[in-house]
Design an enzyme around this catalytic site. Structure first.
Site, PDB file in Angstrom:
ATOM      1  N   TYR A  53       0.853  -1.199   0.000  1.00 51.75           N
ATOM      2  CA  TYR A  53       0.000   0.000   0.000  1.00 51.75           C
ATOM      3  C   TYR A  53       0.881   1.239   0.000  1.00 51.75           C
ATOM      4  CZ  TYR A  53      -4.974  -0.800   0.151  1.00 51.75           C
ATOM      5  OH  TYR A  53      -6.258  -1.064  -0.210  1.00 51.75           O
ATOM      6  N   GLU A  55      -0.576   4.782  -0.560  1.00 56.03           N
ATOM      7  CA  GLU A  55      -1.400   5.968  -0.841  1.00 56.03           C
ATOM      8  C   GLU A  55      -0.600   7.242  -0.581  1.00 56.03           C
ATOM      9  OE1 GLU A  55      -4.392   4.234   1.538  1.00 56.03           O
ATOM     10  OE2 GLU A  55      -5.951   4.587   0.043  1.00 56.03           O
ATOM     11  N   ASP A 198      -5.237  13.744 -25.342  1.00 53.75           N
ATOM     12  CA  ASP A 198      -5.246  12.333 -24.926  1.00 53.75           C
ATOM     13  C   ASP A 198      -4.530  11.549 -26.026  1.00 53.75           C
ATOM     14  OD1 ASP A 198      -5.771   9.672 -24.518  1.00 53.75           O
ATOM     15  OD2 ASP A 198      -7.872   9.962 -23.961  1.00 53.75           O
ATOM     16  N   THR A 224      -2.698   6.123 -22.097  1.00 51.73           N
ATOM     17  CA  THR A 224      -2.604   4.786 -21.526  1.00 51.73           C
ATOM     18  C   THR A 224      -1.178   4.329 -21.806  1.00 51.73           C
ATOM     19  OG1 THR A 224      -3.441   3.881 -23.588  1.00 51.73           O
ATOM     20  CG2 THR A 224      -5.023   4.101 -21.787  1.00 51.73           C
ATOM     21  N   LYS A 227      -0.911   0.620 -25.140  1.00 51.17           N
ATOM     22  CA  LYS A 227      -1.210   0.560 -26.576  1.00 51.17           C
ATOM     23  C   LYS A 227       0.115   0.615 -27.346  1.00 51.17           C
ATOM     24  CE  LYS A 227      -5.914   2.280 -26.059  1.00 51.17           C
ATOM     25  NZ  LYS A 227      -6.118   3.015 -24.790  1.00 51.17           N
ATOM     26  N   ARG A 233      -1.108  -2.484 -18.687  1.00 54.60           N
ATOM     27  CA  ARG A 233      -2.375  -1.756 -18.761  1.00 54.60           C
ATOM     28  C   ARG A 233      -2.380  -0.681 -17.677  1.00 54.60           C
ATOM     29  NH1 ARG A 233      -5.176  -4.467 -22.198  1.00 54.60           N
ATOM     30  NH2 ARG A 233      -6.828  -2.946 -22.068  1.00 54.60           N
TER      31      ARG A 233
HETATM   32  N1  DSN Z   1     -10.900   0.664 -25.760  1.00 52.41           N
HETATM   33  C1  DSN Z   1      -9.794   1.415 -26.243  1.00 52.41           C
HETATM   34  C2  DSN Z   1      -9.646   1.275 -27.730  1.00 52.41           C
HETATM   35  O1  DSN Z   1      -9.882   0.185 -28.202  1.00 52.41           O
HETATM   36  O2  DSN Z   1      -9.288   2.214 -28.429  1.00 52.41           O
HETATM   37  C3  DSN Z   1      -9.891   2.772 -25.828  1.00 52.41           C
HETATM   38  O3  DSN Z   1      -9.992   2.797 -24.443  1.00 52.41           O
END
Ligand code: DSN
Length: 412
Positions: A53, A55, A198, A224, A227, A233
């Site tokens: 933990y 925080e 974003d 994120t 990707k 993730r």
């Molecule tokens: N679900 C993602 C995508 O496939 O682009 C975005 O969060």
């Protein structure tokens, strides 16, 4: 992959993990938002850090025993700032949606106005969809893409002047052209709005310098990490120093409790990997592969929204074939290709059926696919769409896709 302990404790889950590994090894992954992490990233995310933990922030924690966690989280923050050229990074968001939610919380009160890209035109759920917190608690106006698959910046400006949003969001889940962050900032400045970029989808391309960076223009950059950046993730928020405190407060205690320090360690590893020259080559190959796939599909007589892609993804427009995205995504699965149905501009079908399929190349590029492989993938896709009712034909295509997977093994 070593599953020795899970096999002993929970053979049911172990079996499904093994089957999922086999599925990933034997299918061509074209979901534009997925990737295959390095084993180093996976080791970090499966480490003892999951027990802790923490925080709060490095050196300002609500729990003791954080001395190693602090080092790791600070390294992660520093790497994110250096890679993307931003002043401050909060690496605790559990996901991209929560990263965006924190920016909303740090910059607005419920009811305030946002201007963002419409979900069915390529935007993201957390940019203002009526079924998401962003659309439920904020007043959202949306821009879309034109018939050429491009953002019409004059239209965005007109909407911004008319609606006077507090926050403008650029960045998308399904947009195949270069985003003009400078133009977005000019529009934001003209109406006194803050700008959130974003970059979840294109983060790997930005990190490699192959897509213009939003850093000189955006007040906030969210991403994120799983990707094109090829990490675990999770999410990251970066901002100018003046917003650092508000962002940190919005993440914790605003919306999250204990950060996932094992994932933060994996983000740190991924950010280091993304700073290497090999990653630049990887990102360049993602784009080359996407262009080869788009060209191959067009050569087979299929339409791509907006024509040639400029990044890692594209949307196949199925309208002239009379087939739907839903059916064809299922047919592609039969031939060993994973993709997702997607709306096309002015789609006559519902979002559950759609007339399009989104295709992306980050995951296959990680496996080592090159342009000639993408041309073969394009032929398999076209073959499956044109002969979707021919069982033997689909079987033959499945064999061809398996051959490609065997040519480029994964996690062996
Ligand atoms: N679900 C993602 C995508 O496939 O682009 C975005 O969060």
């Amino acid at each position: 992959m070593n599953l020795e302990h899970i096999k002993q404790t929970d053979p049911v889950v172990a079996e499904q993990i093994e089957l999922e590994l086999k599925r990933q090894q034997e299918t061509i992954e074209l979901i534009a938002s997925e990737n295959c992490t390095s084993l180093a990233v996976m080791e970090a995310s499966g480490s003892v850090l999951t027990n802790k933990y923490a925080e709060g922030k490095p050196h300002k924690r609500y729990y003791n025993g954080c001395e190693h966690i602090d080092v790791i989280e600070e390294i992660c923050q520093k790497r994110a700032c250096e890679l993307f050229g931003m002043d401050h990074a909060n690496v605790q968001p559990h996901s991209g949606a929560q990263a965006n939610m924190a920016v909303f919380m740090a910059t607005m009160k419920p009811g305030d106005r946002v201007l963002s890209m419409d979900l069915s035109n390529g935007g993201h759920l957390s940019h203002g969809s009526p079924v998401n917190f962003s659309g439920l608690y904020f007043d959202v106006k949306s821009y879309g893409i034109n018939e050429y698959g491009e953002i019409d910046y004059d239209d965005v400006r007109k909407m911004a002047i008319e609606h006077k949003p507090k926050l403008i969001i650029c960045g998308a889940s399904n947009y195949s052209k270069i985003i003009d962050f400078k133009r977005f900032r000019e529009i934001a400045d003209e109406v006194g709005a803050l700008l959130l970029a974003d970059i979840a989808h294109i983060a790997g391309l930005v990190a490699a310098g192959l897509h213009p960076s939003p850093a000189p223009y955006a007040h906030f950059v969210t991403t994120t990490t799983h990707k094109s950046l090829r990490g675990p993730r999770g999410g990251i928020i970066m901002c100018k120093e003046e917003f650092a405190q508000a962002i940190d407060k919005a993440v914790f205690p605003g919306m999250q409790g204990g950060p996932l320090e094992h994932i933060i360690a994996a983000k740190a590893v991924a950010l280091l990997e993304a700073s290497k020259p090999e990653f630049k080559e990887y990102a360049a190959q993602i784009i080359k592969n996407a262009k080869a796939l788009a060209q191959g599909l067009m050569d087979e007589g299929l339409d791509i929204v907006g024509g040639m892609t400029e990044n890692h993804l594209m949307t196949l427009d199925l309208r002239k074939t009379g087939k739907t995205g839903k059916d064809m995504a299922n047919v592609l699965e039969v031939v060993g290709i994973t993709a997702n149905k997607n709306t096309v501009p002015n789609d006559p079908q519902s979002p559950f059926v759609t007339s399009g399929i989104r295709l992306g190349t980050p995951a296959v590029t990680t496996r080592g696919f090159k342009e000639e492989d993408m041309t073969e993938v394009a032929k398999i896709i076209a073959g499956a769409i044109y002969a979707s009712d021919n069982e033997q034909g689909l079987k033959n295509l499945r064999e061809r896709s398996l051959k490609l997977c065997q040519k480029h093994p994964l996690y062996t």
